[in-house]
Design an enzyme around this catalytic site. Structure first.
Site, PDB file in Angstrom:
ATOM      1  CB  ALA A  32      20.412  15.909  15.556  1.00 17.08           C
ATOM      2  CG  HIS A  37      27.503  18.291  14.018  1.00 15.06           C
ATOM      3  ND1 HIS A  37      26.448  18.172  14.885  1.00 15.06           N
ATOM      4  CD2 HIS A  37      27.828  17.029  13.658  1.00 15.06           C
ATOM      5  CE1 HIS A  37      26.135  16.892  15.023  1.00 15.06           C
ATOM      6  NE2 HIS A  37      26.957  16.165  14.306  1.00 15.06           N
TER       7      HIS A  37
HETATM    8  P1  AMP Z   1      27.552  12.654  13.647  1.00 12.65           P
HETATM    9  O1  AMP Z   1      26.523  13.593  13.129  1.00 12.65           O
HETATM   10  O2  AMP Z   1      27.333  12.251  15.059  1.00 12.65           O
HETATM   11  O3  AMP Z   1      27.784  11.488  12.720  1.00 12.65           O
HETATM   12  O4  AMP Z   1      28.909  13.467  13.672  1.00 12.65           O
HETATM   13  C1  AMP Z   1      29.410  14.079  12.509  1.00 12.65           C
HETATM   14  C2  AMP Z   1      30.817  14.518  12.776  1.00 12.65           C
HETATM   15  O5  AMP Z   1      30.835  15.458  13.851  1.00 12.65           O
HETATM   16  C3  AMP Z   1      31.750  13.367  13.195  1.00 12.65           C
HETATM   17  O6  AMP Z   1      33.006  13.536  12.566  1.00 12.65           O
HETATM   18  C4  AMP Z   1      31.832  13.535  14.687  1.00 12.65           C
HETATM   19  O7  AMP Z   1      33.024  13.023  15.244  1.00 12.65           O
HETATM   20  C5  AMP Z   1      31.792  15.055  14.805  1.00 12.65           C
HETATM   21  N1  AMP Z   1      31.357  15.441  16.137  1.00 12.65           N
HETATM   22  C6  AMP Z   1      30.244  15.039  16.793  1.00 12.65           C
HETATM   23  N2  AMP Z   1      30.223  15.551  18.037  1.00 12.65           N
HETATM   24  C7  AMP Z   1      31.350  16.287  18.178  1.00 12.65           C
HETATM   25  C8  AMP Z   1      31.913  17.054  19.244  1.00 12.65           C
HETATM   26  N3  AMP Z   1      31.307  17.172  20.418  1.00 12.65           N
HETATM   27  N4  AMP Z   1      33.094  17.666  19.032  1.00 12.65           N
HETATM   28  C9  AMP Z   1      33.734  17.550  17.838  1.00 12.65           C
HETATM   29  N5  AMP Z   1      33.261  16.837  16.801  1.00 12.65           N
HETATM   30  C10 AMP Z   1      32.082  16.215  16.965  1.00 12.65           C
END
Ligand code: AMP
Length: 282
Positions: A32, A37
């Site tokens: 998603a 990301h």
């Molecule tokens: P997730 O798919 O939510 O597990 O996130 C994957 C990676 O993307 C993790 O390292 C999160 O901290 C990073 N991430 C998610 N949202 C953001 C954002 N708004 N800004 C920077 N990094 C993000």
């Protein structure tokens, strides 16, 4: 862009690259995808020849089966977004059975104690699940560097400890939080918000910014009170926690200490969607 569902086929792509001394950056995600990301992927390309992005909704880090079930899945769009960044992205999108084999459960981790704070307190077993899946993913990808967002600041600190604890030879790189125009931290979960909830959710960042502005003039107790009162006034939100904590230990202090870096952390629900955010205060 290459898409792999199995560890074996991923390895067959990575091996020749490694044999040619190409560096591999790794961005683990649960899909998603959004610009947050992509900012990690772009940073990884600045520092590496090739970038692996994993897309895997890890069941062992969810303490609530309903939350896992409704987690957004948008693989086709994710691939389009990644392709728009670079064709040199290697996507790893395994099934749980491929990664975990028969045993879809997590190992018990003992970090320095940071796992017991905030997210650890409110999401039982969450960081055991995170540690376990990252161990499996690092083993499959064997990257030189891996990129994590400060959006999940506690997770970033845990991962830094994990690679030392498990002797994983990878450099962990933290990346800044990417926000929507209204200040809301980008998150896959934002897709579950109605338009009204999305605009109301701007309050989270607004409050964190206010806390930052007032940090030097108000006590920690007063700042806590300020945030709690704002949430009481607002019908849209339920506050789960608000904490001003030491950035290194993630522990709260009753009073500010000199030479300590502080961060404010928040978790709240809006319309059944759980959102987290944080900000550096000094
Ligand atoms: P997730 O798919 O939510 O597990 O996130 C994957 C990676 O993307 C993790 O390292 C999160 O901290 C990073 N991430 C998610 N949202 C953001 C954002 N708004 N800004 C920077 N990094 C993000």
């Amino acid at each position: 862009m290459k898409i792999h569902n199995s560890k074996a086929s991923l390895k067959s792509t990575l091996l020749p690259l490694k044999n040619n001394n190409k560096s591999i950056g790794f961005v683990p995600t649960m899909g998603a995808l959004h610009k947050g990301h992509l900012s990690l992927v772009k940073q990884a390309f600045k520092e590496n020849d090739w970038v692996v992005v994993s897309i895997f909704v890890n069941p062992t880090q969810f303490d609530d089966p309903a939350d896992l079930k409704k987690y957004p899945k948008t693989l086709d769009n994710d691939l389009l977004l990644l392709n728009s960044v670079s064709e040199k992205i290697i996507v790893f999108s395994p099934e749980a059975s491929e990664l975990y084999h028969q045993n879809i459960s997590s190992k018990k981790y003992h970090f320095s104690g940071i796992e017991k704070e905030m997210e650890g307190k409110h999401r039982t077993g969450h960081f055991d699940g995170v540690g376990t899946v990252l161990n499996l993913l690092f083993d499959a990808v064997t990257p030189d560097k891996a990129y994590f967002g400060e959006k999940d600041f506690q997770q970033l600190q845990i991962v830094k400890e994990l690679v030392i604890l498990d002797h994983i030879p990878v450099k962990i790189v933290g990346c800044p939080i990417i926000r929507e125009k209204n200040g809301l931290a980008m998150s896959s979960r934002n897709k579950q918000l109605s338009q009204k909830e999305f605009s109301e959710a701007a309050l989270i960042c607004k409050l964190l910014t206010t806390v930052k502005e007032k940090f030097h003039n108000l006590s920690i107790a007063k700042l806590n009170q300020l945030v709690e009162e704002e949430f009481k006034k607002n019908d849209f939100f339920t506050l789960e926690y608000f904490e001003i904590a030491n950035s290194a230990t993630l522990k709260t202090h009753p009073n500010k200490l000199k030479n300590v870096k502080y961060r404010a952390f928040i978790a709240c629900f809006i319309g059944g969607v759980r959102l987290i955010d944080n900000i550096a205060l000094n």
